[in-house]
Scaffold this motif. Structure first.
Motif, PDB file in Angstrom:
ATOM      1  N   ASP A  30       0.829  -1.205   0.000  1.00 13.57           N
ATOM      2  CA  ASP A  30       0.000   0.000   0.000  1.00 13.57           C
ATOM      3  C   ASP A  30       0.864   1.256   0.000  1.00 13.57           C
ATOM      4  O   ASP A  30       1.805   1.361   0.799  1.00 13.57           O
ATOM      5  CB  ASP A  30      -0.913   0.027   1.232  1.00 13.57           C
ATOM      6  N   PRO A  31       0.563   2.230  -0.856  1.00 18.73           N
ATOM      7  CA  PRO A  31       1.320   3.479  -0.850  1.00 18.73           C
ATOM      8  C   PRO A  31       0.947   4.323   0.360  1.00 18.73           C
ATOM      9  O   PRO A  31      -0.162   4.195   0.902  1.00 18.73           O
ATOM     10  CB  PRO A  31       0.869   4.156  -2.162  1.00 18.73           C
ATOM     11  N   PRO A  32       1.828   5.206   0.807  1.00 15.34           N
ATOM     12  CA  PRO A  32       1.538   6.019   1.991  1.00 15.34           C
ATOM     13  C   PRO A  32       0.404   7.008   1.780  1.00 15.34           C
ATOM     14  O   PRO A  32      -0.187   7.493   2.743  1.00 15.34           O
ATOM     15  CB  PRO A  32       2.869   6.744   2.255  1.00 15.34           C
ATOM     16  N   PHE A  33       0.107   7.302   0.524  1.00 16.84           N
ATOM     17  CA  PHE A  33      -0.951   8.268   0.213  1.00 16.84           C
ATOM     18  C   PHE A  33      -2.279   7.584  -0.085  1.00 16.84           C
ATOM     19  O   PHE A  33      -3.202   8.207  -0.621  1.00 16.84           O
ATOM     20  CB  PHE A  33      -0.537   9.124  -0.989  1.00 16.84           C
TER      21      PHE A  33
ATOM     22  N   HIS B 296      -1.805  15.966   2.741  1.00 21.83           N
ATOM     23  CA  HIS B 296      -0.367  15.976   2.977  1.00 21.83           C
ATOM     24  C   HIS B 296       0.411  15.583   1.723  1.00 21.83           C
ATOM     25  O   HIS B 296       1.606  15.827   1.631  1.00 21.83           O
ATOM     26  CB  HIS B 296      -0.010  15.028   4.118  1.00 21.83           C
ATOM     27  N   PHE B 297      -0.277  14.954   0.785  1.00 20.64           N
ATOM     28  CA  PHE B 297       0.348  14.541  -0.469  1.00 20.64           C
ATOM     29  C   PHE B 297      -0.309  15.276  -1.639  1.00 20.64           C
ATOM     30  O   PHE B 297      -1.509  15.583  -1.587  1.00 20.64           O
ATOM     31  CB  PHE B 297       0.196  13.031  -0.676  1.00 20.64           C
TER      32      PHE B 297
ATOM     33  N   LEU C 261       7.022  10.473   0.778  1.00 20.06           N
ATOM     34  CA  LEU C 261       6.979  11.257   2.007  1.00 20.06           C
ATOM     35  C   LEU C 261       5.977  12.383   1.877  1.00 20.06           C
ATOM     36  O   LEU C 261       5.810  12.972   0.804  1.00 20.06           O
ATOM     37  CB  LEU C 261       8.368  11.828   2.320  1.00 20.06           C
ATOM     38  N   ALA C 262       5.321  12.677   2.989  1.00 18.11           N
ATOM     39  CA  ALA C 262       4.367  13.780   3.012  1.00 18.11           C
ATOM     40  C   ALA C 262       5.110  15.100   2.833  1.00 18.11           C
ATOM     41  O   ALA C 262       6.256  15.245   3.275  1.00 18.11           O
ATOM     42  CB  ALA C 262       3.590  13.779   4.322  1.00 18.11           C
ATOM     43  N   GLU C 263       4.444  16.061   2.207  1.00 19.99           N
ATOM     44  CA  GLU C 263       5.040  17.368   1.975  1.00 19.99           C
ATOM     45  C   GLU C 263       4.281  18.418   2.774  1.00 19.99           C
ATOM     46  O   GLU C 263       3.533  18.101   3.698  1.00 19.99           O
ATOM     47  CB  GLU C 263       4.993  17.679   0.471  1.00 19.99           C
ATOM     48  N   GLU C 264       4.503  19.684   2.407  1.00 20.16           N
ATOM     49  CA  GLU C 264       3.711  20.752   3.010  1.00 20.16           C
ATOM     50  C   GLU C 264       2.249  20.545   2.630  1.00 20.16           C
ATOM     51  O   GLU C 264       1.944  19.936   1.603  1.00 20.16           O
ATOM     52  CB  GLU C 264       4.197  22.116   2.496  1.00 20.16           C
ATOM     53  N   PRO C 265       1.322  21.028   3.453  1.00 21.91           N
ATOM     54  CA  PRO C 265      -0.099  20.843   3.134  1.00 21.91           C
ATOM     55  C   PRO C 265      -0.440  21.334   1.729  1.00 21.91           C
ATOM     56  O   PRO C 265       0.044  22.373   1.285  1.00 21.91           O
ATOM     57  CB  PRO C 265      -0.810  21.680   4.200  1.00 21.91           C
ATOM     58  N   VAL C 266      -1.234  20.543   1.040  1.00 20.98           N
ATOM     59  CA  VAL C 266      -1.697  20.880  -0.305  1.00 20.98           C
ATOM     60  C   VAL C 266      -3.170  21.255  -0.203  1.00 20.98           C
ATOM     61  O   VAL C 266      -3.982  20.474   0.302  1.00 20.98           O
ATOM     62  CB  VAL C 266      -1.521  19.682  -1.264  1.00 20.98           C
ATOM     63  N   TYR C 267      -3.513  22.460  -0.691  1.00 22.58           N
ATOM     64  CA  TYR C 267      -4.888  22.941  -0.615  1.00 22.58           C
ATOM     65  C   TYR C 267      -5.530  22.882  -1.994  1.00 22.58           C
ATOM     66  O   TYR C 267      -4.971  23.402  -2.968  1.00 22.58           O
ATOM     67  CB  TYR C 267      -4.932  24.372  -0.077  1.00 22.58           C
ATOM     68  N   LEU C 268      -6.686  22.255  -2.060  1.00 19.37           N
ATOM     69  CA  LEU C 268      -7.395  22.102  -3.318  1.00 19.37           C
ATOM     70  C   LEU C 268      -8.863  22.454  -3.146  1.00 19.37           C
ATOM     71  O   LEU C 268      -9.434  22.272  -2.065  1.00 19.37           O
ATOM     72  CB  LEU C 268      -7.303  20.654  -3.825  1.00 19.37           C
ATOM     73  N   VAL C 269      -9.454  22.944  -4.225  1.00 19.16           N
ATOM     74  CA  VAL C 269     -10.904  23.090  -4.293  1.00 19.16           C
ATOM     75  C   VAL C 269     -11.374  22.223  -5.450  1.00 19.16           C
ATOM     76  O   VAL C 269     -10.923  22.388  -6.580  1.00 19.16           O
ATOM     77  CB  VAL C 269     -11.342  24.548  -4.535  1.00 19.16           C
ATOM     78  N   VAL C 270     -12.238  21.281  -5.152  1.00 15.47           N
ATOM     79  CA  VAL C 270     -12.861  20.462  -6.189  1.00 15.47           C
ATOM     80  C   VAL C 270     -14.260  21.017  -6.394  1.00 15.47           C
ATOM     81  O   VAL C 270     -15.013  21.189  -5.432  1.00 15.47           O
ATOM     82  CB  VAL C 270     -12.912  18.983  -5.778  1.00 15.47           C
TER      83      VAL C 270
END
Length: 251
Positions: free
Chosen positions: A102-105, A154-155, A168-177
């Motif tokens: 399983d991938p971490p994301f 995080h991904f 590895l997790a990065e800086e928070p990623v913000y999205l609007v769907v």
């Protein structure tokens, strides 16, 4: 009747987990196999079509394993086929025991793909009133579209593919769907300031620009007010043009 119910429960348990639950009630395995494949392949089809990116990064046998574990162990609360994807997301986030395959994301990507599906089929009680960009009159009040969702991960789930799988997790990623007036589902990658601005609007049913500016200035006092006002105005205009934000007219 009690015996019949017990047989039914045993039959269901066998269909869900045939490797560990036998069904010894005089039915030949050839016939049982038809039911086993029918039920499992139905679930597998929903998962593979609802999570195409996630399915693509697994080897076939490992994807079948994950689908089988979900089918065997998760107790779905909804009888609707359209809710299978949500049940799978909840299973991955709270019940699934991660393996080396399983991938971490895993849970974040599954949530993102489910969100795209959820937005695409979401019903809106009233037609959306969108902002006409050629109109010089800026909306008096604005609101967050009921067909949009603000999320953070995080991904970078919007970039994940067979060729890009971060470990590895990065800086928070913000999205609007979101879904626009033409029923096209899109996403918008935004920064932390835009995310906070949209969150403020989302927390208020209808908000005016003056109140929005005041709230943004309270959390960003270090920024020059004139510069902040211009930035907020630009962000709001961009979000209105994408139909993430909608105009609200005063009565």
């Amino acid at each position: 009747m009690t015996d019949f119910k017990a047989i039914q429960q045993q039959f269901i348990a066998h269909l869900k987990d045939p490797d560990n639950v036998a069904f010894d009630y005089g039915i030949e395995d050839r016939r049982l196999k038809i039911y086993r494949e029918l039920f499992f392949n139905n679930i597998l089809g929903f998962l593979s079509s609802g999570f195409p990116v996630l399915a693509s990064i697994y080897q076939e046998q490992e994807w079948l394993r994950l689908a089988r574990q979900f089918f065997a162990s998760h107790r779905c609360r909804s009888p609707y086929f359209t809710d299978i994807s949500l049940e799978f997301v909840e299973y991955l986030s709270s019940e699934h025991q991660a393996t080396d395959y399983d991938p971490p994301f895993l849970s974040e990507l599954a949530h993102y793909e489910w969100l795209e599906l959820s937005i695409s089929i979401k019903k809106c009680s009233e037609p959306l009133v969108v902002w006409e960009q050629n109109n010089d009159d800026f909306p008096t009040l604005i609101q967050f579209s009921p067909l949009a969702t603000l999320v953070s991960y995080h991904f970078p789930v919007h970039r994940i593919s067979v060729d890009f799988q971060p470990h590895l997790a990065e800086e928070p990623v913000y999205l609007v769907v979101y879904r626009n007036n033409k029923d096209d589902v899109n996403f918008s990658l935004i920064n932390q300031v835009s995310a906070h601005l949209l969150n403020v609007i989302q927390q208020n049913a209808h908000i005016g620009m003056s109140e929005l500016l005041a709230q943004m200035q309270s959390v960003l006092p270090q920024i020059n007010p004139a510069q902040l006002n211009l930035s907020v105005q630009n962000i709001v205009e961009q979000m209105l043009s994408k139909e993430i934000l909608l105009p609200t007219k005063c009565d």
